[in-house]
Design an enzyme around this catalytic site. Structure first.
Site, mmCIF file in Angstrom:
data_model
loop_
_atom_site.group_PDB
_atom_site.id
_atom_site.type_symbol
_atom_site.label_atom_id
_atom_site.label_comp_id
_atom_site.label_asym_id
_atom_site.label_seq_id
_atom_site.Cartn_x
_atom_site.Cartn_y
_atom_site.Cartn_z
ATOM 1 N N HIS A 191 30.082 51.910 17.111
ATOM 2 C CA HIS A 191 28.580 51.245 16.485
ATOM 3 C C HIS A 191 28.055 52.372 16.084
ATOM 4 O O HIS A 191 27.155 52.432 15.763
ATOM 5 C CB HIS A 191 28.711 49.984 16.965
ATOM 6 C CG HIS A 191 29.370 49.121 16.942
ATOM 7 N ND1 HIS A 191 30.439 48.755 16.733
ATOM 8 C CD2 HIS A 191 28.926 48.866 14.978
ATOM 9 C CE1 HIS A 191 30.441 47.492 16.705
ATOM 10 N NE2 HIS A 191 29.678 47.855 15.338
ATOM 11 N N ARG A 298 23.376 43.425 10.440
ATOM 12 C CA ARG A 298 24.205 43.414 12.184
ATOM 13 C C ARG A 298 23.357 42.845 13.572
ATOM 14 O O ARG A 298 22.509 43.772 13.681
ATOM 15 C CB ARG A 298 24.924 44.897 12.732
ATOM 16 C CG ARG A 298 25.957 44.889 11.958
ATOM 17 C CD ARG A 298 26.383 46.165 12.184
ATOM 18 N NE ARG A 298 27.697 46.559 11.916
ATOM 19 C CZ ARG A 298 28.580 46.901 10.952
ATOM 20 N NH1 ARG A 298 27.266 47.768 9.996
ATOM 21 N NH2 ARG A 298 28.937 47.574 10.688
ATOM 22 N N ARG A 334 24.966 38.499 9.502
ATOM 23 C CA ARG A 334 25.977 38.569 10.418
ATOM 24 C C ARG A 334 25.458 37.754 11.620
ATOM 25 O O ARG A 334 24.786 38.377 12.262
ATOM 26 C CB ARG A 334 26.373 39.264 10.476
ATOM 27 C CG ARG A 334 28.127 39.455 10.713
ATOM 28 C CD ARG A 334 28.566 39.435 12.189
ATOM 29 N NE ARG A 334 28.056 40.708 13.043
ATOM 30 C CZ ARG A 334 29.245 41.975 12.518
ATOM 31 N NH1 ARG A 334 30.222 42.200 11.923
ATOM 32 N NH2 ARG A 334 28.079 43.319 12.854
ATOM 33 N N GLU A 433 38.635 39.598 10.196
ATOM 34 C CA GLU A 433 38.918 41.059 10.193
ATOM 35 C C GLU A 433 39.703 40.736 11.154
ATOM 36 O O GLU A 433 39.771 41.875 11.588
ATOM 37 C CB GLU A 433 37.284 41.419 11.247
ATOM 38 C CG GLU A 433 36.893 40.328 11.725
ATOM 39 C CD GLU A 433 35.069 41.286 12.178
ATOM 40 O OE1 GLU A 433 34.813 42.240 11.998
ATOM 41 O OE2 GLU A 433 34.433 40.362 12.262
ATOM 42 N N ASN A 456 36.495 47.813 9.718
ATOM 43 C CA ASN A 456 36.657 48.424 10.793
ATOM 44 C C ASN A 456 37.425 47.784 12.118
ATOM 45 O O ASN A 456 38.595 48.027 12.739
ATOM 46 C CB ASN A 456 35.331 48.752 11.001
ATOM 47 C CG ASN A 456 34.098 49.056 10.267
ATOM 48 O OD1 ASN A 456 34.434 49.761 9.099
ATOM 49 N ND2 ASN A 456 33.074 48.657 10.485
ATOM 50 N N ASP A 457 37.084 46.377 12.498
ATOM 51 C CA ASP A 457 38.400 45.610 12.684
ATOM 52 C C ASP A 457 39.084 45.201 13.168
ATOM 53 O O ASP A 457 40.427 45.653 13.133
ATOM 54 C CB ASP A 457 37.434 44.172 12.892
ATOM 55 C CG ASP A 457 36.851 44.836 14.639
ATOM 56 O OD1 ASP A 457 36.708 45.087 14.913
ATOM 57 O OD2 ASP A 457 34.738 44.359 14.223
ATOM 58 N N ARG A 467 39.163 50.817 17.644
ATOM 59 C CA ARG A 467 38.189 51.876 16.695
ATOM 60 C C ARG A 467 37.908 52.672 17.633
ATOM 61 O O ARG A 467 37.236 53.672 16.596
ATOM 62 C CB ARG A 467 38.198 50.744 16.476
ATOM 63 C CG ARG A 467 36.956 50.112 16.707
ATOM 64 C CD ARG A 467 36.361 48.576 16.195
ATOM 65 N NE ARG A 467 35.352 49.014 15.275
ATOM 66 C CZ ARG A 467 33.814 48.563 14.515
ATOM 67 N NH1 ARG A 467 34.587 47.080 14.318
ATOM 68 N NH2 ARG A 467 32.585 48.826 14.141
ATOM 69 N N CYS A 504 32.814 44.232 3.806
ATOM 70 C CA CYS A 504 31.387 45.297 4.554
ATOM 71 C C CYS A 504 31.728 46.368 5.788
ATOM 72 O O CYS A 504 31.280 46.801 6.678
ATOM 73 C CB CYS A 504 30.554 44.402 4.780
ATOM 74 S SG CYS A 504 31.319 43.087 6.070
HETATM 75 C C1 PEP Z 1 33.974 45.490 10.917
HETATM 76 O O1 PEP Z 1 34.603 45.058 11.356
HETATM 77 O O2 PEP Z 1 34.428 46.110 9.925
HETATM 78 C C2 PEP Z 1 32.219 45.158 10.187
HETATM 79 C C3 PEP Z 1 31.357 45.210 9.433
HETATM 80 O O3 PEP Z 1 31.368 44.241 11.759
HETATM 81 P P1 PEP Z 1 31.586 45.342 12.847
HETATM 82 O O4 PEP Z 1 31.696 46.953 12.503
HETATM 83 O O5 PEP Z 1 29.362 45.123 12.919
HETATM 84 O O6 PEP Z 1 32.670 44.867 13.718
HETATM 85 MG MG MG Z 2 33.649 43.464 12.943
#
Ligand code: PEP
Ligand code: MG
Length: 586
Positions: A191, A298, A334, A433, A456-457, A467, A504
């Site tokens: 993050h 977020r 979200r 995700e 991302n997840d 990650r 996203c």
């Molecule tokens: C993701 O997981 O791709 C996402 C957009 O959420 P975050 O990065 O906040 O986990």
């Molecule tokens: Mg995520």
């Protein structure tokens, strides 16, 4: 001069002096004192308590003025600790009877105090432990004459070098004074990296030994594009990088395309390009880069770095202001995604062995319906202009989606009976995700209004790659055939059930993959604002037919490297060489 290599996660070159952030640990020396020194140590105790009281009172005034009286009140508990006679008497007793220095006596008394409170089965008292630890660190720093690394009062421009930065630390930094970030740990989608990118601050993470190689005040170069960090550079290297920095700034300017430009392929296929947001100060960048709304807000950033949860009215005000500001476009809120690498400062949230697999996101919210409902009510109330959508993170199966929707329904009912207005038809989305959600997307699609793919997840869970862990970052591959097959399945399931599907995760802002995703039929792309111009330029330079044509071939490939090579070769073929260089930054 030393050149270190990490993972470049936010482009550009930052050159400046290092501010090294130590981990928040204090070493307290133990010293035997003579009888004659007792009164001096006790005087030192009183002096430090008075100084700390003054410091907190100033901080309280500042916070009350800047963000409201209610926030200033959180320091009341700190004052109670500073005036606690039992604690103070215990310190004095130790100094007198055990002949130890004041710092050591104080730290021992606090430890005793904290241990006792933790043993009591009283939630209120246990919550006070955080206050006690916080305030006692301040007192100890006074005693040890150490200056706390209070980032929010940075006076000069610096490059921050740290073992790690928590999302709340990153969020509270004075952005105008940060030339770059360097951290020992982290990956592309941790993050801190996401925030650095959103704020256009050059950043390199996962350097492993960064903090061991610099000290505060050293000159350093952060090249967020190549992932190099150069400590104590020679004059020649400095000149080279100053040139690079100017060239990068020019490149960024050159790619600034008109804000109002739509993303439409040459043969007429349109896609929505929106932005991801974490902090209110990103809003102007979001607009500057021509986002068509906010595809991911977020909301957990409103909760981080504070002890109490924001009230319904406070959240409502924050959400409403974004919704108004972004209108006529829409914003997708979200619901809070804490856990993983983002934590609330609440004592009842335990440390977990595998936080990314633990009490995170929708799981945490469903276990705390009171907290969750406050947020849902606030989001609903902010939907009066009908440009608000709500989305649930980390859905792993239909039951979680149903439970979350049931709570939303309860909130609607309550608001109705209170005669509060909101959008009764607010769109409800599920983030896809978790691999199990991807594989059951056809079931989920029947019970929600849209999907947003969180790559991302999805990548970390499907490839079993943390990650935020630089040691396995080489395995974190969006182009892995397993990931691509999951994504294709999600898009098809959404379309077979007539709901739109967006993405996203960071992957949607990568031009190479955006090309493929467009071909797979992705309807909406949401990304860090600075990525938007490139993606719009890409979409405007290609034909949808070209993009569709490469999907089948891509899905037949066996390795991420083959996938990337193939996508590059196709783009090279389709685009002019200048567009290819500009868009792909090669
Ligand atoms: C993701 O997981 O791709 C996402 C957009 O959420 P975050 O990065 O906040 O986990
Ligand atoms: Mg995520």
């Amino acid at each position: 001069m030393i050149k270190l290599k990490g993972i470049g996660v936010s482009g550009g070159v930052g050159i400046g002096k290092v501010l090294l952030l130590r981990k928040d640990e204090l070493t307290v020396p133990k010293r035997k004192i003579s009888h004659d020194e007792i009164s001096r140590e006790i005087y030192h105790l009183e002096e430090s308590l008075i100084d700390t009281r003054r410091e907190i009172s100033n901080l309280q005034k500042k916070i009350s003025k800047e963000i409201g009286f209610d926030h200033g009140r959180i320091f009341e508990a700190h004052f109670l600790v500073l005036e606690d006679r039992v604690l103070i008497e215990d310190v004095i007793m130790q100094i007198k009877n055990k002949h130890v220095n004041v710092e050591y006596a104080f730290s021992q008394s606090v430890k005793k105090y904290v241990d006792t409170l933790l043993k009591l089965n009283d939630e209120y008292l246990r919550e006070r432990v955080i206050d006690i630890e916080d305030v006692s660190k301040r007192v100890l720093r006074k005693m040890l004459k150490e200056k706390a690394a209070t980032l929010s009062d940075l006076k000069e421009k610096v490059v921050i070098v740290a073992h790690d930065l928590s999302p709340s630390q990153t969020a509270s930094l004075p952005k105008e004074n940060i030339l770059g970030f360097v951290t020992n740990i982290g990956g592309r989608t941790s993050h801190t990296a996401i925030i650095a990118r959103a704020l256009r601050i050059p950043a390199v993470v996962g350097v492993e030994i960064a903090t061991e190689n610099v000290k505060s005040g050293d000159k350093v170069i952060v090249d967020g594009s190549s992932g190099y960090v150069i400590c104590r550079p020679t004059d020649k290297t400095l000149r080279e990088y100053h040139k690079k920095s100017t060239a990068y700034a020019k490149e960024v300017k050159a790619i600034h395309i008109p804000r109002a430009l739509k993303a439409r392929t040459k043969d007429g296929k349109e896609a929505t390009i929106s932005a991801n947001m974490e902090l209110p100060e990103e809003l102007s960048l979001v607009k500057e880069y021509g986002a068509e709304g906010i595809g991911l807000y977020r909301t957990e950033y409103i909760f981080l770095g504070r002890r109490d949860s924001p009230s319904e009215d406070e959240q409502y005000a924050a959400y409403l202001s974004v919704a108004k500001d972004i209108s006529p476009h829409s914003v997708v809120f979200r619901t809070i995604d804490i856990g993983g690498d983002k934590f609330l400062s609440r004592p009842e949230v335990p440390k977990e062995m595998s936080p990314f697999l633990g009490w995170r996101a929708i799981r945490f919210c469903l276990a705390h319906p009171d907290l969750f409902k406050v947020q849902l009510r606030a989001i609903l109330r902010a939907s009066v202009k009908k440009n608000v959508k709500v989305m649930f993170p980390m859905i792993s199966g239909i039951e979680e989606l149903r439970q979350a929707k049931a709570l939303l329904k309860e909130c609607k009912k309550e608001l109705k009976s209170e005669r509060k207005i909101f959008d009764e038809d607010i769109a409800v989305g599920a983030m896809i995700e978790v691999p199990s959600a991807a594989l059951t997307a056809d079931i989920l699609a029947k019970e929600c209004d849209f999907f947003s793919i969180g790559t991302n997840d999805l990548i970390q869970y499907s490839l079993a790659v943390d990650r935020g862990n630089e040691k396995v970052a080489y395995l974190y591959e969006p182009g892995h055939p397993g990931v691509l097959k999951l994504i294709k399945g999600i898009i098809d399931a959404a379309h077979n059930n007539n709901i739109p599907v967006g993405m996203c995760g960071e992957m949607s802002g990568d031009p190479l993959f955006a090309f493929l995703l467009l071909g797979m039929g992705l309807d909406k792309f949401s990304m860090s604002a600075p990525q938007i111009p490139k993606i719009k330029e890409l979409i405007n330079s290609i034909n949808f037919e070209n993009a569709k044509g490469i999907v089948e071939n891509t899905l037949k490939l066996h390795t991420p490297k083959e996938v990337e090579k193939y996508l590059h070769s196709e783009l090279k073929r389709i685009l002019t060489s200048e567009s290819y260089r500009n868009i792909l930054m090669v």
